[in-house]
Write a protein that holds these residues in place. Structure first.
Motif, PDB file in Angstrom:
ATOM      1  N   GLN A  79       0.838  -1.204   0.000  1.00  0.00           N
ATOM      2  CA  GLN A  79       0.000   0.000   0.000  1.00  0.00           C
ATOM      3  C   GLN A  79       0.871   1.251   0.000  1.00  0.00           C
ATOM      4  O   GLN A  79       0.634   2.184  -0.773  1.00  0.00           O
ATOM      5  N   GLU A  80       1.886   1.289   0.843  1.00  0.00           N
ATOM      6  CA  GLU A  80       2.802   2.443   0.908  1.00  0.00           C
ATOM      7  C   GLU A  80       3.500   2.645  -0.433  1.00  0.00           C
ATOM      8  O   GLU A  80       3.629   3.768  -0.918  1.00  0.00           O
ATOM      9  N   ARG A  82       2.419   1.735  -3.429  1.00  0.00           N
ATOM     10  CA  ARG A  82       1.450   2.249  -4.406  1.00  0.00           C
ATOM     11  C   ARG A  82       1.209   3.739  -4.196  1.00  0.00           C
ATOM     12  O   ARG A  82       1.147   4.506  -5.148  1.00  0.00           O
ATOM     13  N   GLU A  83       1.097   4.147  -2.940  1.00  0.00           N
ATOM     14  CA  GLU A  83       0.858   5.563  -2.646  1.00  0.00           C
ATOM     15  C   GLU A  83       2.032   6.424  -3.095  1.00  0.00           C
ATOM     16  O   GLU A  83       1.857   7.494  -3.663  1.00  0.00           O
ATOM     17  N   ARG A  84       3.236   5.960  -2.836  1.00  0.00           N
ATOM     18  CA  ARG A  84       4.418   6.740  -3.216  1.00  0.00           C
ATOM     19  C   ARG A  84       4.591   6.814  -4.723  1.00  0.00           C
ATOM     20  O   ARG A  84       5.128   7.784  -5.245  1.00  0.00           O
ATOM     21  N   GLY A  86       2.105   6.923  -6.719  1.00  0.00           N
ATOM     22  CA  GLY A  86       0.975   7.655  -7.243  1.00  0.00           C
ATOM     23  C   GLY A  86      -0.072   6.779  -7.887  1.00  0.00           C
ATOM     24  O   GLY A  86      -0.911   7.255  -8.629  1.00  0.00           O
ATOM     25  N   ASN A  88      -2.700   4.498  -6.475  1.00  0.00           N
ATOM     26  CA  ASN A  88      -3.424   3.923  -5.355  1.00  0.00           C
ATOM     27  C   ASN A  88      -4.708   3.270  -5.858  1.00  0.00           C
ATOM     28  O   ASN A  88      -5.790   3.811  -5.762  1.00  0.00           O
TER      29      ASN A  88
END
Length: 89
Positions: A79-80, A82-84, A86, A88
């Motif tokens: 998850q982290e 994917r967020e970093r 961009g 998500n």
């Protein structure tokens, strides 16, 4: 996660070779078990700074500890990531 094995060649004295299982009869497993037991008995050596530079590094590591811990599990890590990146979704 995949388990990858690496072949390692070692020299074993004849008197030791006579006492371990023969090839094809559990030799690799015996050697792996012996190495694992040896590693389990060893105590982890904690780094203790002795120089001024080492004390500065230790202070930096202590300051950043709350950013590094607690460690993420696999799902949280993905998850982290994917967020970093961009993405998500």
């Amino acid at each position: 996660m995949t388990n990858v094995a690496t072949t390692v060649s070692v020299k074993i004295p004849p008197q030791v070779l006579k006492r371990i299982p023969a090839a094809g009869h559990g030799r690799s497993g015996f050697i792996l078990q012996a190495i694992e037991e040896k590693l389990m008995r060893q105590q982890r050596v904690e780094w203790k700074p002795t120089t001024e530079r080492g004390h500065k590094l230790a202070a930096l590591l202590a300051k950043g500890k709350k950013e590094r811990y607690p460690l993420l599990n696999d799902e949280q890590f993905e998850q982290e990531l994917r967020e970093r990146r961009g993405r998500n979704f």
